[in-house]
Scaffold this active site. Structure first.
Site: not given
Ligand code: PLP
Length: 366
Positions: A186, A223, A72, A301
């Protein structure tokens, strides 16, 4: 000694779904570079193509609109890259706020909902991009994205939406909303860490800051992380029905007397941000951990240090009170037993520490 343990910190990361693990193991065994033209290469490419369809289906996008990233954070960074005049909401994740340090902040109200009137006024400065998250990671408060898009469009601005916490929990529809860039991760929906996606609406420009091979249709060189992407695809498919955990959240909020932040706003079904009057969040997190329950300080955090929550501050919560807020977040494998363990542990701590702290503070003040 505590043996049973309840993990209620899914907004930090959600345990790997079995389907994701299977897809990853299979891809790791198979190997192959998806850019190679031979059979193992073509098989790796096929895994990525499948995952691209699975992720696109989760958010109402076309497969070609999905650009796989390392998570993200990277998705947010590349969405914002290249935009000069940007408006962001005051409650965005650090990966948005720090990517555009000069951005103007759109305020939120006491419930943590974006102030649309303020956005409308701020749009007169003619920004090129408006970035507002779908749902907040600390409070779960859902933002009025369709309205944001309507206002931004009218002034000619593009819209980026960080849907990292929303996707897989509630319906997210890129084309239905008209959002231009959508960030996904994910590991927030039961896939692996270190993989995510930026979904870019067809025809919308993307300025890349990476140079190298032509992977991801020249939008993200390097890749591909085939196993991670395969796991992401499987997790996306497994979470297409969203999270059916609202009853768990209701049980928590009906049982614990602390203030629930954003209670009056539409929220994710899995998230409760709650105060325990008089008890610092760090104390609560440690005591609950010892009692066999994982939650987080609303503002945990990356350094592991607890800072005062910028989100609660933006909502107008007093600093001393904000320091007593924890975040409880359920997920795909949470059961009622986990909630009962939390309630017992929370109430026990409140009786031992919270009330006595308040009483001694009151005594000192008298
Ligand atoms: N955006 C939001 C709202 C988040 O909650 C997070 C992670 O906590 C991120 C972005 C970053 O995602 P990642 O951990 O995949 O880099």
């Amino acid at each position: 000694m505590v043996t049973a343990y309840s993990y209620l910190d899914h907004n930090a990361t959600s345990p790997l779904r079995p389907a994701a693990l299977d897809a990853m193991v299979e891809a790791l065994h198979a190997g192959g570079n998806p850019s190679s033209v031979h059979r193992p290469g073509r098989a790796a490419r096929a895994r990525i193509d499948k995952a691209r369809r699975q992720v696109a289906a989760l958010v109402g996008a076309l497969p070609g609109e999905v650009v796989f990233t390392s998570g993200g954070t990277e998705a947010n960074n590349i969405a914002l890259h290249g935009h000069q005049r940007v408006l962001v909401s005051a409650i965005e994740h650090e990966s948005v706020l720090k990517a555009v340090p000069g951005a103007a902040c759109i305020p939120v109200d006491g419930n943590g909902v974006l102030d649309l009137a303020a956005l409308e006024r701020m749009l007169t400065s003619k920004p090129s991009l408006v970035s507002v998250m779908f749902a907040n990671n600390e409070t779960g408060v859902i933002q009025p994205i369709a309205e944001v898009v309507r206002l931004a469009r009218a002034s000619g601005a593009l819209v980026h939406c960080d849907a990292v916490q929303a996707a897989g929990k509630v319906p997210v529809d890129l084309h239905g909303l008209g959002v231009d860039y959508l960030s996904l991760s994910a590991h927030k929906l039961g896939g692996p860490t270190g993989v995510g996606a930026l979904v870019v609406r067809e025809g919308v420009p993307l300025v890349t800051d990476r140079f190298g091979g032509g992977q991801e249709s020249y939008r993200r060189a390097g890749t591909e992380n085939v196993a991670g992407i395969a796991g992401f695809g499987a997790a996306a498919e497994a979470s297409r029905d969203g999270l059916d955990v609202a009853a768990l959240r209701e049980r928590i909020e009906a049982s614990l007397p602390g203030r629930v932040y954003g209670a009056a706003a539409p929220r994710l079904p899995n998230t409760t941000c709650l105060s325990m009057p008089g008890v610092k969040a760090e104390t609560q997190v440690m005591a609950l951990d010892l009692a066999g329950v994982a939650v987080s300080a609303g503002s945990a955090c990356s350094s592991g240090k607890v800072n005062r929550s910028a989100v609660l501050t933006a909502m107008g919560v007093e600093p001393a009170e904000a320091e007593t807020a924890i975040r409880i977040s359920c997920g795909w494998n949470t059961v009622f037993e986990d909630i009962e363990r939390l309630i017992t542990a929370w109430q026990g701590l409140y009786t031992r520490v919270g009330r006595s702290d308040i009483t001694s503070a009151a005594r000192r003040a008298a």
